[in-house]
Design a protein around this motif. Sequence first.
Motif, PDB file in Angstrom:
ATOM      1  N   PRO A  47      -0.694   8.843 -11.058  1.00  0.00           N
ATOM      2  CA  PRO A  47      -0.725   7.583 -10.308  1.00  0.00           C
ATOM      3  C   PRO A  47      -1.793   7.655  -9.226  1.00  0.00           C
ATOM      4  O   PRO A  47      -1.943   8.665  -8.551  1.00  0.00           O
ATOM      5  CB  PRO A  47       0.672   7.488  -9.707  1.00  0.00           C
ATOM      6  CG  PRO A  47       1.182   8.886  -9.675  1.00  0.00           C
ATOM      7  CD  PRO A  47       0.493   9.625 -10.801  1.00  0.00           C
ATOM      8  N   GLY A  48      -2.536   6.626  -9.119  1.00  0.00           N
ATOM      9  CA  GLY A  48      -3.585   6.560  -8.105  1.00  0.00           C
ATOM     10  C   GLY A  48      -3.226   5.523  -7.067  1.00  0.00           C
ATOM     11  O   GLY A  48      -2.122   4.981  -7.064  1.00  0.00           O
ATOM     12  N   PRO A  49      -4.148   5.231  -6.200  1.00  0.00           N
ATOM     13  CA  PRO A  49      -3.878   4.198  -5.197  1.00  0.00           C
ATOM     14  C   PRO A  49      -3.713   2.852  -5.898  1.00  0.00           C
ATOM     15  O   PRO A  49      -4.312   2.611  -6.944  1.00  0.00           O
ATOM     16  CB  PRO A  49      -5.120   4.222  -4.308  1.00  0.00           C
ATOM     17  CG  PRO A  49      -6.177   4.854  -5.124  1.00  0.00           C
ATOM     18  CD  PRO A  49      -5.480   5.778  -6.089  1.00  0.00           C
ATOM     19  N   PRO A  50      -2.884   1.986  -5.338  1.00  0.00           N
ATOM     20  CA  PRO A  50      -2.694   0.687  -5.983  1.00  0.00           C
ATOM     21  C   PRO A  50      -3.987  -0.121  -5.978  1.00  0.00           C
ATOM     22  O   PRO A  50      -4.796  -0.022  -5.058  1.00  0.00           O
ATOM     23  CB  PRO A  50      -1.619   0.018  -5.134  1.00  0.00           C
ATOM     24  CG  PRO A  50      -1.648   0.731  -3.833  1.00  0.00           C
ATOM     25  CD  PRO A  50      -2.153   2.127  -4.101  1.00  0.00           C
ATOM     26  N   ALA A  51      -4.157  -0.882  -7.018  1.00  0.00           N
ATOM     27  CA  ALA A  51      -5.339  -1.748  -7.106  1.00  0.00           C
ATOM     28  C   ALA A  51      -5.208  -2.858  -6.072  1.00  0.00           C
ATOM     29  O   ALA A  51      -4.109  -3.358  -5.829  1.00  0.00           O
ATOM     30  CB  ALA A  51      -5.453  -2.333  -8.503  1.00  0.00           C
ATOM     31  N   PRO A  52      -6.294  -3.232  -5.443  1.00  0.00           N
ATOM     32  CA  PRO A  52      -6.208  -4.312  -4.457  1.00  0.00           C
ATOM     33  C   PRO A  52      -5.839  -5.623  -5.133  1.00  0.00           C
ATOM     34  O   PRO A  52      -6.269  -5.904  -6.247  1.00  0.00           O
ATOM     35  CB  PRO A  52      -7.612  -4.370  -3.852  1.00  0.00           C
ATOM     36  CG  PRO A  52      -8.490  -3.674  -4.823  1.00  0.00           C
ATOM     37  CD  PRO A  52      -7.635  -2.713  -5.602  1.00  0.00           C
ATOM     38  N   SER A  53      -5.014  -6.394  -4.450  1.00  0.00           N
ATOM     39  CA  SER A  53      -4.623  -7.681  -5.019  1.00  0.00           C
ATOM     40  C   SER A  53      -5.747  -8.683  -4.793  1.00  0.00           C
ATOM     41  O   SER A  53      -6.493  -8.585  -3.826  1.00  0.00           O
ATOM     42  CB  SER A  53      -3.331  -8.177  -4.379  1.00  0.00           C
ATOM     43  OG  SER A  53      -3.556  -8.459  -3.020  1.00  0.00           O
ATOM     44  N   PRO A  54      -5.882  -9.651  -5.678  1.00  0.00           N
ATOM     45  CA  PRO A  54      -6.956 -10.643  -5.523  1.00  0.00           C
ATOM     46  C   PRO A  54      -6.844 -11.397  -4.208  1.00  0.00           C
ATOM     47  O   PRO A  54      -7.842 -11.823  -3.647  1.00  0.00           O
ATOM     48  CB  PRO A  54      -6.763 -11.586  -6.711  1.00  0.00           C
ATOM     49  CG  PRO A  54      -5.950 -10.819  -7.692  1.00  0.00           C
ATOM     50  CD  PRO A  54      -5.148  -9.831  -6.914  1.00  0.00           C
ATOM     51  N   ALA A  55      -5.632 -11.582  -3.673  1.00  0.00           N
ATOM     52  CA  ALA A  55      -5.438 -12.316  -2.417  1.00  0.00           C
ATOM     53  C   ALA A  55      -5.994 -11.547  -1.226  1.00  0.00           C
ATOM     54  O   ALA A  55      -6.272 -12.137  -0.184  1.00  0.00           O
ATOM     55  CB  ALA A  55      -3.954 -12.608  -2.205  1.00  0.00           C
TER      56      ALA A  55
END
Length: 92
Positions: free
Chosen positions: A76-84
């Motif tokens: 698991p890596g860092p969460p992907a940034p949300s488009p918002a």
Amino acid sequence: MSDLMPEPGAEAGVPDGPAGPALPDVPREPTGDPGVDALVERLADVTHLDTDGHIGVYEDVHGGLRETLSALDARPGPPAPSPASHTYDNRS
């Protein structure tokens, strides 16, 4: 052989030893991953084998490196940034 036809192996610059062509002395620097380093060192085993035995070593090393890379994909890596969370500057 003639001057036009070099001895086998001569074109590759690989000297012949008592057990056949010797592998070039290529320095191997540690990668920082003990598992990968052990696999790379395993390649040296081919110097003690007949050519027919090389494929087993190469397949073993290739399989180990493939498993190591696959394990990196599974971490698991860092969460992907949300488009918002992105802001856009529309100034021109």
